[in-house]
Design an enzyme around this catalytic site. Structure first.
Site, PDB file in Angstrom:
ATOM      1  N   ASP A   1    -113.237 -22.574  43.429  1.00 58.09           N
ATOM      2  CA  ASP A   1    -113.514 -21.312  44.121  1.00 58.09           C
ATOM      3  C   ASP A   1    -114.756 -20.660  43.537  1.00 58.09           C
ATOM      4  O   ASP A   1    -114.665 -19.872  42.598  1.00 58.09           O
ATOM      5  CB  ASP A   1    -112.299 -20.403  43.965  1.00 58.09           C
ATOM      6  CG  ASP A   1    -112.343 -19.153  44.817  1.00 58.09           C
ATOM      7  OD1 ASP A   1    -113.250 -19.036  45.657  1.00 58.09           O
ATOM      8  OD2 ASP A   1    -111.474 -18.280  44.632  1.00 58.09           O
TER       9      ASP A   1
ATOM     10  N   GLU B   1    -118.119 -11.676  46.236  1.00 59.72           N
ATOM     11  CA  GLU B   1    -116.992 -11.922  47.149  1.00 59.72           C
ATOM     12  C   GLU B   1    -115.662 -11.593  46.496  1.00 59.72           C
ATOM     13  O   GLU B   1    -114.735 -11.108  47.161  1.00 59.72           O
ATOM     14  CB  GLU B   1    -117.011 -13.381  47.609  1.00 59.72           C
ATOM     15  CG  GLU B   1    -116.018 -13.702  48.725  1.00 59.72           C
ATOM     16  CD  GLU B   1    -114.628 -14.071  48.212  1.00 59.72           C
ATOM     17  OE1 GLU B   1    -113.668 -14.054  49.017  1.00 59.72           O
ATOM     18  OE2 GLU B   1    -114.485 -14.385  47.004  1.00 59.72           O
TER      19      GLU B   1
END
Length: 403
Positions: free
Chosen positions: A152, A186
């Site tokens: 991620d 993010e």
């Protein structure tokens, strides 16, 4: 990864390299075999090396400068035109860890494309920030890659770039077909992607990279995040009647939030609540003057405003003095396109930058690795995942350009 008649020459070459590496390992003394399997050798291949270099650079949200500079230089070195878009660090506020180095400021998004035209039909995007803490890069068993961001979402970044490079090399895409957008922030609300709206660009299709187990996501839950604060009165803990504990004010409110009944849906399941961080007081023998908690709600139905009203109405019955900070925009469940054949589909419970990018483009979400190991101390994926993701992104880009 099993080879088949549809395996690409690139997959065959890289897998053969790993097999040779394993055979070489088997012929070594036991101690050297252990060194090899525990990171003594890094699997070969430009994709794996690129992914390694990304992961080795710590890029916890707020500290994205180093990985951004590396990625921008890499893209320029491979004949992409690169634009940097500054993103104000103040937009992530108190979510930045106090341990982060001020010298690493200068956050920016990266827009990159082939040639001179910044206008493209397809956007390929992911994020370059990670959650804390940083876990170093490590190779295990010659095929597993461990470390913060391996899944991620630096695995997505590496696979996306490699996919476009290969499509350019074969002449399947040309100037004006595909652009990259790699954003910061993010993990703490999407300030980078929201800033990207100022680029004043539009696309027919946007392909977002997040770990989806190599499946196409058909939707993800919505999100509502907030901080709740209590203000008490400090004093000596031996004389509690002289003060008021902020902790004692906060605890009943959190218990009520944890038991809230929020809407569910057939597609997205149950709405879930996570009380992720709590802090209060200064010492065990001091009445806590302040206390706070951060809460994240993953919405399976309804809007963020609906959930906000449910929370506020419930806490108003307990203590009206508590303060709330709904600093993020929040959003309900997000529909994602999944109409490209040949992919399994999945619904995911996490949030993404998809709702933060404005426009009327088609939206796809795909990537290597599992979200079940992301954000953990055992975050990892396999080299096979990376290789398969390259082929998956190529299929998505080809399909998008045909539409």
């Amino acid at each position: 990864m099993l080879l088949s008649s549809t395996s690409s020459p690139y997959q065959i070459w890289v897998l053969a390299s790993f097999q040779l590496l394993r055979l070489a390992s088997a012929s070594l003394p036991l101690g050297q075999q252990q060194l090899l399997n525990n990171g003594g050798q890094v699997p070969s291949g430009k994709l794996v090396e690129f992914h390694r270099d990304l992961v080795k650079i710590e890029s916890i949200t707020g500290n994205e400068n180093g990985v951004g500079r590396y990625l921008a230089d890499y893209l320029r070195g491979h004949n992409f035109t690169v634009e940097k878009q500054s993103v104000d660090s103040s937009t992530i506020g108190e979510q930045i860890s106090s341990s982060q180095d001020p010298a690493k400021s200068g956050r920016f998004n990266i827009l990159a494309y082939s040639g001179s035209s910044r206008k493209s039909r397809v956007l390929v995007s992911s994020h370059i920030d990670t959650v804390p803490p940083f876990w170093p890069y490590e190779v295990r068993n010659s095929n597993e890659i461990w470390g913060r961001g391996t899944v991620d979402a630096k695995g997505c970044v590496a696979a996306q770039v490699t996919a476009v490079q290969q499509l350019l090399a074969t002449g399947e895409v040309h100037e004006g077909d595909v652009a990259f957008l790699f954003v910061v922030g993010e993990e703490t609300g999407g300030d980078g992607m929201r800033k990207a709206n100022d680029l004043d660009l539009t696309w027919e299709t946007a392909i977002f990279g997040e770990p989806t187990d190599l499946k196409l996501a058909s939707g993800h839950k919505g999100n509502l995040g907030f901080r709740i604060r209590a203000k008490g009165k400090a004093g000596h803990s031996g004389y509690p009647w002289l003060g008021e504990s902020a902790n004692s004010m906060l605890i009943p409110a959190l218990a009520a939030i944890d038991k809230l009944e929020l809407p569910s849906s057939e597609k997205y399941g149950n709405t879930t609540i996570n009380i992720g961080r709590m802090e209060g007081g200064v010492a065990g023998n001091v009445i806590a003057e302040t206390a706070s908690a951060q809460v994240a709600i993953r919405l399976a139905s309804g809007t963020a405003e609906d959930a906000k009203k449910i929370v506020l109405d419930a806490i108003a019955k307990i203590d009206k003095r508590l303060e709330f900070d709904f600093s993020g925009r929040g959003y309900g469940p997000v529909y994602i396109d999944s109409d490209i054949k040949g992919f399994e589909t999945i619904v995911v419970n996490y949030g993404t930058d998809i709702p933060n990018l404005e426009g009327h483009h088609k939206r796809y979400l795909y990537g290597p690795g599992s979200i079940l190991v992301a954000h953990s101390d055992h975050e990892h994926l396999t080299v096979d995942d990376l290789l398969t993701a390259v082929e998956g992104y190529k299929r998505l880009i080809r399909a998008a350009l045909k539409k």
